[in-house]
Every structure is written in structure tokens, then in C-alpha cells.
Design a protein around this motif. Sequence first.
Motif, PDB file in Angstrom:
ATOM      1  N   ASN A  48      31.775  53.632 -70.281  1.00 56.76           N
ATOM      2  CA  ASN A  48      30.712  54.456 -69.569  1.00 56.76           C
ATOM      3  C   ASN A  48      29.542  54.868 -70.302  1.00 56.76           C
ATOM      4  O   ASN A  48      28.428  55.164 -69.759  1.00 56.76           O
ATOM      5  N   VAL A  49      29.620  54.811 -71.514  1.00 59.37           N
ATOM      6  CA  VAL A  49      28.490  55.395 -72.663  1.00 59.37           C
ATOM      7  C   VAL A  49      27.220  54.291 -72.429  1.00 59.37           C
ATOM      8  O   VAL A  49      26.323  54.342 -72.110  1.00 59.37           O
ATOM      9  N   LEU A  50      27.595  52.965 -72.479  1.00 55.67           N
ATOM     10  CA  LEU A  50      26.946  52.018 -72.593  1.00 55.67           C
ATOM     11  C   LEU A  50      26.300  51.928 -70.953  1.00 55.67           C
ATOM     12  O   LEU A  50      25.215  51.572 -70.764  1.00 55.67           O
ATOM     13  N   ARG A  51      27.140  52.113 -69.994  1.00 57.45           N
ATOM     14  CA  ARG A  51      26.448  52.102 -68.444  1.00 57.45           C
ATOM     15  C   ARG A  51      25.470  53.409 -68.575  1.00 57.45           C
ATOM     16  O   ARG A  51      24.387  53.046 -67.824  1.00 57.45           O
ATOM     17  N   GLU A  52      25.746  54.215 -69.040  1.00 59.75           N
ATOM     18  CA  GLU A  52      24.648  55.412 -69.101  1.00 59.75           C
ATOM     19  C   GLU A  52      23.340  54.783 -69.641  1.00 59.75           C
ATOM     20  O   GLU A  52      22.134  55.255 -69.154  1.00 59.75           O
ATOM     21  N   TYR A  75      12.860  62.245 -70.316  1.00 58.88           N
ATOM     22  CA  TYR A  75      12.040  61.130 -70.061  1.00 58.88           C
ATOM     23  C   TYR A  75      12.922  60.082 -69.732  1.00 58.88           C
ATOM     24  O   TYR A  75      12.452  59.180 -68.630  1.00 58.88           O
ATOM     25  N   LEU A  76      13.912  59.733 -70.529  1.00 62.27           N
ATOM     26  CA  LEU A  76      14.673  58.614 -70.043  1.00 62.27           C
ATOM     27  C   LEU A  76      15.478  58.763 -68.759  1.00 62.27           C
ATOM     28  O   LEU A  76      15.535  57.727 -67.796  1.00 62.27           O
ATOM     29  N   LEU A  77      15.908  60.017 -68.367  1.00 63.33           N
ATOM     30  CA  LEU A  77      16.458  60.297 -67.230  1.00 63.33           C
ATOM     31  C   LEU A  77      15.471  59.939 -66.025  1.00 63.33           C
ATOM     32  O   LEU A  77      15.890  59.379 -64.786  1.00 63.33           O
ATOM     33  N   ARG A  78      14.044  60.154 -66.189  1.00 59.70           N
ATOM     34  CA  ARG A  78      13.068  59.784 -65.296  1.00 59.70           C
ATOM     35  C   ARG A  78      12.729  58.360 -65.374  1.00 59.70           C
ATOM     36  O   ARG A  78      12.384  57.797 -64.500  1.00 59.70           O
ATOM     37  N   SER A  79      12.832  57.719 -66.435  1.00 62.51           N
ATOM     38  CA  SER A  79      12.369  56.282 -66.771  1.00 62.51           C
ATOM     39  C   SER A  79      13.522  55.386 -67.208  1.00 62.51           C
ATOM     40  O   SER A  79      13.495  55.139 -68.333  1.00 62.51           O
ATOM     41  N   PRO A  80      14.592  55.317 -66.463  1.00 71.71           N
ATOM     42  CA  PRO A  80      15.752  54.531 -67.095  1.00 71.71           C
ATOM     43  C   PRO A  80      15.478  53.240 -67.796  1.00 71.71           C
ATOM     44  O   PRO A  80      16.253  52.753 -68.576  1.00 71.71           O
ATOM     45  N   ALA A  81      14.488  52.384 -67.191  1.00 70.51           N
ATOM     46  CA  ALA A  81      14.168  51.249 -67.856  1.00 70.51           C
ATOM     47  C   ALA A  81      13.686  51.378 -69.240  1.00 70.51           C
ATOM     48  O   ALA A  81      13.855  50.298 -70.122  1.00 70.51           O
ATOM     49  N   GLU A  82      13.210  52.482 -69.715  1.00 67.44           N
ATOM     50  CA  GLU A  82      12.995  52.825 -71.094  1.00 67.44           C
ATOM     51  C   GLU A  82      14.110  52.954 -72.170  1.00 67.44           C
ATOM     52  O   GLU A  82      14.105  52.946 -73.237  1.00 67.44           O
ATOM     53  N   LYS A  83      15.454  52.829 -71.505  1.00 64.37           N
ATOM     54  CA  LYS A  83      16.695  53.131 -72.197  1.00 64.37           C
ATOM     55  C   LYS A  83      16.900  52.088 -73.563  1.00 64.37           C
ATOM     56  O   LYS A  83      17.623  52.368 -74.391  1.00 64.37           O
ATOM     57  N   ALA A  84      16.452  51.086 -72.844  1.00 65.58           N
ATOM     58  CA  ALA A  84      16.604  49.679 -73.855  1.00 65.58           C
ATOM     59  C   ALA A  84      15.982  50.078 -75.129  1.00 65.58           C
ATOM     60  O   ALA A  84      16.292  49.642 -76.267  1.00 65.58           O
ATOM     61  N   LYS A  85      14.448  50.680 -75.067  1.00 65.96           N
ATOM     62  CA  LYS A  85      13.861  50.951 -76.207  1.00 65.96           C
ATOM     63  C   LYS A  85      14.393  52.065 -76.785  1.00 65.96           C
ATOM     64  O   LYS A  85      14.595  52.036 -78.296  1.00 65.96           O
TER      65      LYS A  85
END
Length: 247
Positions: A7-11, A221-231
Amino acid sequence: MNIRDENVLRELNLYPLWVRRDLPAPEEVAPVVAQAEARVAESIPVEPAAPVTISRSEHVAVATDWAGLKQQVRDCTACKLRAGCTQTVFGVGDENADWLFVGEGPGADEDAQGEPFVGQAGKLLDNMLAAIKLKRGDNVYIANIVKCRPPGNRTPEADEIATCLPYLRQQIALIKPKLIVALGKTAATSLLGREATLGSLRGTIHDFEGTPLLVTYHPAYLLRSPAEKAKAWQDLCEAVRLMSARD
Ligand code: URA
């Protein structure tokens, strides 16, 4: 891997697992950490300490012990933010933590509950911590640049930051963390005392008065831009490596 880890990783948008060749998968953090010292020396630029330029607040006498400091923050009316918030939000966690995470300022949920990062952004922060095997309150302290909620969740203004910063500086002096992680541009630029883009501050070991400081994205910001979570994940891996090198 258990359900909680999944679940953590999915988030974090990291499940199902994918692995960039130069990045460890989450469960590989521990072995990677073992090689940390050499990699840190090789891969993360270290920025020479720069003098902090926010100084308007230096004259404020700040209590030097936890009880006095908490009381002083509770009673503080030094800037206009206090008149518009419900209560001050001091900070939470292990007062001897190695890890200090610093956000911007309380939002509506934090203002209501008196604790940093308890809303949606806080849930993501907790999951980011869990992804590197950390837990709020356990060797982790969480604080904000300003202790009072800015109206409408606006960014705190320069004079509000300057007025409040001595409290955080004293929290840092008391905690003596091994690493500060600045969450977002406001936290980073306030602590470093200079204007810069978040992108330019990531990936470098900065110095806050003798303590290493890394910069990553703010969870909101990550909630608004989930694609940045990898960074953000990349930043957290660097933080783990750096911490390991400091052990
Ligand atoms: N955003 C922050 O910067 N801090 C909090 O405590 C909550 C949301």
C-alpha cells in the motif's frame, strides 16, 4: 512483501515495482545503504555552507529548553498570523531524532488538531516515511517553518518566516538531527536563506548551520503532481544513503 508495504508503494506510484537501473527498489534500500558512504562521496554534490541571510529575527530572545520554547511559541503574537489561526502548531516527534522533516506551515487540519501534517499531505508524508522504514515519532521529528496557519493556506510571507524562524532554529539546536529534509521550496529557501527553484536545490547536500540538509518535494505538491513521486523517491533514497554514511 506485506500488504502494508504494498500500500505504501502504491501510494508513491511505485507499485507494481519498477526499477530504474540506477535506483534501488524499495526493498533494496537496506543493501544499498551498506554501500552508502562511497556512493554519497561520489554522487551527491556537497554545497559549501553559505551564511544565512534572513536576519531580521536575530534579536528575538528564544527559550533554550523544550518547556520554555513550547510555552513561548504557544504565547507568541509576534506576527499577524496568530490572530487568524486557531492555535499554534509547534512540531511533533522524537525530540532526539536523527531525522527532521520540515514543511511550510499548518493547514486547516493541522490548525484544528495542533499537529503538523495530519491532513491528506500528512498521510502521504507518513507513507513516504514508511517507504524508507521510518515512522512519525520514532527517530523522526516533524516541524514547519511557521507555527501558525497562514490564512487560506497562502504561502507565509517573508516577515512571518523571519519572525518564526528562531523557534525552528532552536528546535533544531535541541534535537540535533543528523539530517534535515526540507519539504518544498518554502522550507528549503527559508532554511537556506536564499531564493532558488526547488529543482535547483534537489540532489545537493546543503548545510544548515552544520547539519546536512536535503531538499525534496512537498507532499501537497506530490498530491497534485503524482508523476513527481518517483523523483521524491529518488530524494528519499539519497537521504537514506546520507544518513547511513553519518552513522
Ligand atoms: N503542509 C505543511 O507544510 N505543513 C503541515 O503541517 C501541513 C501541510
